[in-house]
Write a protein that holds these residues in place. Structure first.
Motif, mmCIF file in Angstrom:
data_model
loop_
_atom_site.group_PDB
_atom_site.id
_atom_site.type_symbol
_atom_site.label_atom_id
_atom_site.label_comp_id
_atom_site.label_asym_id
_atom_site.label_seq_id
_atom_site.Cartn_x
_atom_site.Cartn_y
_atom_site.Cartn_z
ATOM 1 N N PHE A 143 3.958 20.117 5.532
ATOM 2 C CA PHE A 143 4.199 20.998 6.843
ATOM 3 C C PHE A 143 4.474 20.349 8.302
ATOM 4 O O PHE A 143 4.756 20.309 9.083
ATOM 5 C CB PHE A 143 5.154 22.040 6.473
ATOM 6 C CG PHE A 143 6.648 22.259 5.470
ATOM 7 C CD1 PHE A 143 7.438 21.251 6.211
ATOM 8 C CD2 PHE A 143 6.102 22.163 4.343
ATOM 9 C CE1 PHE A 143 8.861 21.392 5.082
ATOM 10 C CE2 PHE A 143 7.263 22.254 3.032
ATOM 11 C CZ PHE A 143 8.177 22.221 3.847
ATOM 12 N N LEU A 144 2.814 21.077 8.709
ATOM 13 C CA LEU A 144 2.082 21.373 9.441
ATOM 14 C C LEU A 144 1.775 19.684 10.160
ATOM 15 O O LEU A 144 1.969 19.710 11.088
ATOM 16 C CB LEU A 144 0.470 21.819 9.438
ATOM 17 C CG LEU A 144 0.332 23.299 8.886
ATOM 18 C CD1 LEU A 144 -0.720 24.136 8.786
ATOM 19 C CD2 LEU A 144 0.954 24.426 10.326
ATOM 20 N N GLY A 145 1.593 18.613 8.976
ATOM 21 C CA GLY A 145 1.480 17.340 9.282
ATOM 22 C C GLY A 145 2.876 16.245 10.127
ATOM 23 O O GLY A 145 2.817 15.501 11.000
ATOM 24 N N THR A 146 4.016 17.333 9.248
ATOM 25 C CA THR A 146 5.067 16.727 9.767
ATOM 26 C C THR A 146 6.136 16.982 11.013
ATOM 27 O O THR A 146 5.921 15.832 11.922
ATOM 28 C CB THR A 146 6.794 16.157 8.320
ATOM 29 O OG1 THR A 146 6.177 17.781 8.610
ATOM 30 C CG2 THR A 146 6.020 15.985 7.497
ATOM 31 N N LEU B 27 1.662 6.721 10.804
ATOM 32 C CA LEU B 27 1.252 6.994 9.427
ATOM 33 C C LEU B 27 0.985 8.035 8.866
ATOM 34 O O LEU B 27 1.240 8.546 7.593
ATOM 35 C CB LEU B 27 -0.004 5.701 9.168
ATOM 36 C CG LEU B 27 0.193 4.784 9.665
ATOM 37 C CD1 LEU B 27 -0.920 3.688 9.286
ATOM 38 C CD2 LEU B 27 1.174 3.621 8.233
ATOM 39 N N ALA B 28 0.145 9.043 9.510
ATOM 40 C CA ALA B 28 -0.313 10.227 9.218
ATOM 41 C C ALA B 28 0.613 11.383 9.642
ATOM 42 O O ALA B 28 1.562 11.705 7.829
ATOM 43 C CB ALA B 28 -0.832 10.747 10.434
ATOM 44 N N ILE B 29 2.578 11.120 10.229
ATOM 45 C CA ILE B 29 3.856 11.420 9.745
ATOM 46 C C ILE B 29 4.910 11.004 8.394
ATOM 47 O O ILE B 29 4.790 11.733 7.992
ATOM 48 C CB ILE B 29 3.838 11.126 10.466
ATOM 49 C CG1 ILE B 29 4.043 11.468 12.052
ATOM 50 C CG2 ILE B 29 6.164 11.831 11.309
ATOM 51 C CD1 ILE B 29 4.241 11.074 14.152
ATOM 52 N N LEU B 30 4.108 9.565 8.542
ATOM 53 C CA LEU B 30 4.801 9.348 7.087
ATOM 54 C C LEU B 30 4.177 9.970 5.775
ATOM 55 O O LEU B 30 4.467 10.091 4.768
ATOM 56 C CB LEU B 30 4.945 7.612 7.243
ATOM 57 C CG LEU B 30 5.434 7.249 8.314
ATOM 58 C CD1 LEU B 30 5.887 6.171 8.025
ATOM 59 C CD2 LEU B 30 6.956 8.099 8.303
ATOM 60 N N GLY B 31 2.464 9.514 5.685
ATOM 61 C CA GLY B 31 2.124 10.371 4.865
ATOM 62 C C GLY B 31 2.672 12.074 4.698
ATOM 63 O O GLY B 31 2.385 12.113 3.332
ATOM 64 N N LEU C 14 0.769 -0.808 -0.606
ATOM 65 C CA LEU C 14 -0.550 -0.492 -0.094
ATOM 66 C C LEU C 14 0.736 1.686 -0.210
ATOM 67 O O LEU C 14 0.594 1.786 -0.967
ATOM 68 C CB LEU C 14 -1.159 0.288 1.976
ATOM 69 C CG LEU C 14 -1.611 -0.977 1.018
ATOM 70 C CD1 LEU C 14 -3.110 -0.691 2.072
ATOM 71 C CD2 LEU C 14 -3.258 -0.746 0.070
ATOM 72 N N ALA C 15 1.806 1.204 0.315
ATOM 73 C CA ALA C 15 3.515 2.058 0.516
ATOM 74 C C ALA C 15 3.564 2.444 -0.615
ATOM 75 O O ALA C 15 3.340 3.991 -0.920
ATOM 76 C CB ALA C 15 3.936 2.128 1.980
ATOM 77 N N ALA D 25 4.943 6.070 18.036
ATOM 78 C CA ALA D 25 4.264 6.159 18.365
ATOM 79 C C ALA D 25 2.969 5.295 17.984
ATOM 80 O O ALA D 25 3.574 3.497 17.412
ATOM 81 C CB ALA D 25 4.229 7.608 17.603
ATOM 82 N N ASP D 26 1.726 5.680 18.340
ATOM 83 C CA ASP D 26 0.509 4.984 17.968
ATOM 84 C C ASP D 26 0.646 4.538 16.045
ATOM 85 O O ASP D 26 0.921 5.726 15.221
ATOM 86 C CB ASP D 26 -0.283 5.296 18.546
ATOM 87 C CG ASP D 26 -1.955 4.863 17.686
ATOM 88 O OD1 ASP D 26 -2.305 5.595 16.563
ATOM 89 O OD2 ASP D 26 -2.150 3.553 18.059
#
Length: 205
Positions: A54-57, A79-83, A17-18, A73-74
């Motif tokens: 940028f805000l997400g990372t 996944l949110a950070i990597l996304g 998927l990634a 982390a959870d």
């Protein structure tokens, strides 16, 4: 045995998927920008997407450090950070579209976008093979995650004497996001320049 096999299948499924997201997301974002007719509006959309990435990372990484200081982390937050990192990489890959939209033919756009999408994979997965910033862990190096600008960033941190100081982790996260954008933008600009020269096309089809 069955449980171990299930875990391996789950990891392989997430990996596929990634990979699919890395390869397809540039074309989806390219389609989004193409739907915006006016150049100024296209620039605004680009900047909004980049700002959200940028805000997400940065926000996600800081939140992970606060909530999980001693461990991973959870999964959802990870996944949110990597996304978000992936979105930074994709927006950087599409930078030439924003700068030279009218000067590049569709053939060059799609060809170079395909090459750039594949080149993202080894560069982006460098983020997976390095430990996160944790209390008591070795100081992180930019060069471990950013093959191109990382050495320069490490040299700057050494000259400024900021490595290891209080708050260095925050600046590392911010600089890491900026460095990822710079790295992919330089690669993308080089590919588009090379494509324009090799195909000898200066105008749109």
């Amino acid at each position: 045995m069955a449980g171990r096999t299930g875990v391996m299948i789950g990891m392989a499924y997430r990996l596929l998927l990634a990979l699919a997201a890395i390869l397809l997301s540039p074309f989806l974002l390219y389609r989004l920008f193409g739907m915006v007719v006016q150049m100024r509006s296209r620039q605004i959309v680009y900047l909004v997407v980049l700002l959200l990435a940028f805000l997400g990372t940065i926000g996600g990484s800081l939140l992970a450090d606060m909530l999980y200081p001693q461990g991973p982390a959870d999964m959802g937050l990870t996944l949110a950070i990597l996304g978000s990192y992936g979105l930074i990489s994709v927006t950087a890959l599409l930078l030439p579209y924003l700068l030279f939209w009218e000067l590049l033919s569709q053939k060059i756009r799609l060809t170079v976008l395909s090459i750039g999408s594949v080149l993202q994979i080894p560069l982006f997965f460098a983020f997976f093979v390095n430990p996160e910033i944790r209390d008591g862990s070795p100081l992180p190096l930019f060069a471990d995650r950013l093959p191109l600008p990382g050495i320069l960033f490490d040299a700057i941190a050494g000259l400024l004497g900021t490595a290891g100081e209080t708050g260095y982790g925050i600046w590392f996260i911010i600089a890491l996001s900026i460095g990822l954008f710079i790295q992919m933008a330089l690669i993308s600009l080089f590919l588009y320049l090379a494509g324009a020269i090799l195909m000898r096309e200066k105008g749109p089809e």
